[in-house]
Enzyme design. Sequence first.
Site, short mmCIF file in Angstrom:
data_model
loop_
_atom_site.label_atom_id
_atom_site.label_comp_id
_atom_site.label_asym_id
_atom_site.label_seq_id
_atom_site.Cartn_x
_atom_site.Cartn_y
_atom_site.Cartn_z
N HIS A 90 0.85 -1.19 0.00
CA HIS A 90 0.00 0.00 0.00
C HIS A 90 0.88 1.22 0.00
CE1 HIS A 90 -3.12 2.82 1.22
NE2 HIS A 90 -3.97 1.92 0.80
N ASP A 113 -8.06 -5.35 0.29
CA ASP A 113 -8.55 -6.07 -0.89
C ASP A 113 -8.25 -7.55 -0.84
OD1 ASP A 113 -9.55 -3.79 -2.13
OD2 ASP A 113 -7.52 -3.20 -2.63
N1 ACO Z 1 4.18 -7.58 -4.89
C1 ACO Z 1 5.52 -7.60 -5.07
N2 ACO Z 1 6.30 -6.52 -4.95
C2 ACO Z 1 5.71 -5.36 -4.61
C3 ACO Z 1 4.32 -5.27 -4.39
C4 ACO Z 1 3.55 -6.43 -4.53
N3 ACO Z 1 2.22 -6.41 -4.33
N4 ACO Z 1 4.00 -4.01 -4.06
C5 ACO Z 1 5.15 -3.30 -4.09
N5 ACO Z 1 6.19 -4.12 -4.41
C6 ACO Z 1 7.60 -3.75 -4.48
C7 ACO Z 1 7.89 -2.97 -5.76
O1 ACO Z 1 8.29 -3.82 -6.81
C8 ACO Z 1 8.99 -2.03 -5.30
O2 ACO Z 1 10.19 -2.76 -5.32
P1 ACO Z 1 11.61 -2.01 -5.57
O3 ACO Z 1 11.79 -1.09 -4.39
O4 ACO Z 1 12.58 -3.11 -5.60
O5 ACO Z 1 11.46 -1.28 -6.88
C9 ACO Z 1 8.65 -1.73 -3.84
O6 ACO Z 1 7.85 -2.85 -3.40
C10 ACO Z 1 7.83 -0.46 -3.66
O7 ACO Z 1 6.72 -0.52 -4.55
P2 ACO Z 1 6.03 0.75 -5.20
O8 ACO Z 1 5.18 0.32 -6.34
O9 ACO Z 1 7.05 1.81 -5.44
O10 ACO Z 1 5.13 1.23 -4.01
P3 ACO Z 1 3.90 2.18 -4.13
O11 ACO Z 1 3.69 2.75 -2.78
O12 ACO Z 1 4.05 3.12 -5.26
O13 ACO Z 1 2.73 1.18 -4.56
C11 ACO Z 1 0.85 -0.25 -4.57
C12 ACO Z 1 1.70 0.75 -3.76
C13 ACO Z 1 0.46 0.35 -5.94
C14 ACO Z 1 -0.44 -0.52 -3.82
C15 ACO Z 1 1.67 -1.55 -4.76
O14 ACO Z 1 2.05 -2.09 -3.51
C16 ACO Z 1 0.92 -2.61 -5.57
O15 ACO Z 1 0.94 -2.56 -6.81
N6 ACO Z 1 0.21 -3.56 -4.89
C17 ACO Z 1 -0.59 -4.52 -5.57
C18 ACO Z 1 -1.92 -3.89 -5.97
C19 ACO Z 1 -2.84 -3.70 -4.78
O16 ACO Z 1 -3.05 -4.59 -3.97
N7 ACO Z 1 -3.43 -2.50 -4.74
C20 ACO Z 1 -4.40 -2.17 -3.69
C21 ACO Z 1 -4.04 -0.93 -3.01
S1 ACO Z 1 -5.19 -0.66 -1.70
C22 ACO Z 1 -6.49 0.20 -2.38
O17 ACO Z 1 -6.42 0.82 -3.39
C23 ACO Z 1 -7.74 0.10 -1.64
#
Ligand code: ACO
Length: 430
Positions: free
Chosen positions: A306, A364
Site C-alpha cells: 500500500h 482487498d
Molecule cells: N508484490 C511484489 N512486490 C511489490 C508489491 C507487490 N504487491 N508491491 C510493491 N512491491 C515492491 C515494488 O516492486 C517495489 O520494489 P523495488 O523497491 O525493488 O522497486 C517496492 O515494493 C515499492 O513498490 P512501489 O510500487 O514503489 O510502491 P507504491 O507505494 O508506489 O505502490 C501499490 C503501492 C500500488 C499498492 C503496490 O504495492 C501494488 O501494486 N500492490 C498490488 C496492488 C494492490 O493490492 N493495490 C491495492 C491498493 S489498496 C487500495 O487501493 C484500496
Amino acid sequence: MSATTGSFSIGDTTVTMPVKTGSIGPSVVDIGKLYASTGMFTYDPGFTSTASCESSITYIDGDEGVLLYRGYPIDQIAEQGDFLETAYLLLYGELPSPTQKKDFDYRITRHTMVHEQMARFFQGLRRDSHPMAVLCASVGALSAFYHDSTDISDPKQRMVASFRLIGKMPTLAAMAYKYSLGQPFIYPKNDLDYSSNFLRMCYAVPCEDYKISSVFARALDRIFILHADHEQNASTSTVRLAGSSGANPFACIAAGVACLWGPAHGGANEAALKMLMEIGTVENIPKFIARAKDKNDPFRLMGFGHRVYKNYDPRAKIMQRTCYEVLNELGIKDSPLLEVAMALEKIALSDEYFIEKKLYPNIDFYSGITLKAMGFPVSMFTVLFAVARTAGWIAQWKEMIEDPSQKIGRPRQLYVGAPKRDYVPISARA
Ligand code: ACO
C-alpha cells in the site's frame, strides 16, 4: 494548526518557508512561494511527499496501521456503527445524536429512487458492458437529471446533491448489475436499512420473495464502512481536482468512479481474487512468491502493499473476520480460496523480500473472497467500493468547496521535450 518556519538551501540560496503543523501526523513545508523566491518548482511524481490540501476528515498513520474517521478508530466504527452513521460523521464531523441519525437516515432513504428516464438511459448501453462503465456513465448522467442541485455556490443545493449521491448510488449500482443479467430493475424499498436494501435490489426478482440474510447485510455494511474514506487517495484527489474547477458534484463523483476503476486502486480486490484463483492450491504459492520477487517479471502479489500503510492495513483485520462470518453463515467449512489466501499471507509475511519492503496484506486481500461468497460477480467488486467511497468523496468535495482558500488545482511540470524550434512546411520535410 500552528505555523513556524524552516530554512533550506538550494545552491547558494537559503530559503525560508512556513512550516505548518496539523493536529497529528507529519508537519508540512508550505512551498507556495518557492517559485517566486527561487524560480524553481518542486518535483514529486505520485505525490509521495506532497500534501495537496488541509483536511479534517480522515487520518492515516501508515507506519502504525491506524485509520481514523474524524478521530474515531475504524475498528470501533466498523464494530459498533453503521454505514449511514459513518456517512453522517464524514459529512458533518461529529457522530449524530439519535434524532439527527433518524433524520439523516430518512433523508437518504427518500433519495434512493432515480428518475424513471434513467431506466431508458441504461438501454443505450451494451448489455455486456462492465458495470463500472455503466456506473461511470449513469453517475455522470445524474447532472443531466438533477439540475436543481448543481449550483455549487448554494449550500442547500450542495447538501441535496450529497443526499442524492449517497442515496442513489446503491440504486444505480444495483441497476448496473441487473442490466448485465438481463433482469428487471428492482425499486428501492424504504423500510429497509441501506445495505439490506442494496442486497435486495441486487438479488430479488419480481417472481419470488427474497430473504435478506442479516449476516450478509451486516457484512456488506461493514465493507461499506471500511471503504467509506481513505484520505487523499487517487480517486478522492481526482474528485477534488475535478471539483476545484467548479464542476458540479455529479460530474466530480463520475470522475472519482473512473479513477477508482484502475487495478492499482479499486480494481485490486478483483485482481487479488483472480490471483488467488490462478494460484489455485497451496503447493503453487512458492512459484508465485518467486515471480513477485523477480525484478524481470511484472507480476505483483495483488492485495499486498500500500502506498501509505507500511504495516498491517487495519481494515484488513476486520475484513478477515467478516470473511469468516460470511463463510460460516453459508456453512462453508473448507474454502480452497480462503485456504490459499491464509497460506499466502503467512508465507509472504515471513519472507525477507516482503518484510524488507513492508508489504502487508491490504483490505482487498480478503474483501474479494467475502464478496464472491455473498454471490457478487468479480465485475461488481469495484462498483461496491464506489458505493461506499461516495460518502468520502462527497465529504471531501464539500470540505474543499467550503474552504475559503480553495483554488483550482493546477500542478506544474518538468518539461523534457524539444526546445523551441521553427515549423517546417510538409513540402520541405523528407
Ligand atoms: N508484490 C511484489 N512486490 C511489490 C508489491 C507487490 N504487491 N508491491 C510493491 N512491491 C515492491 C515494488 O516492486 C517495489 O520494489 P523495488 O523497491 O525493488 O522497486 C517496492 O515494493 C515499492 O513498490 P512501489 O510500487 O514503489 O510502491 P507504491 O507505494 O508506489 O505502490 C501499490 C503501492 C500500488 C499498492 C503496490 O504495492 C501494488 O501494486 N500492490 C498490488 C496492488 C494492490 O493490492 N493495490 C491495492 C491498493 S489498496 C487500495 O487501493 C484500496
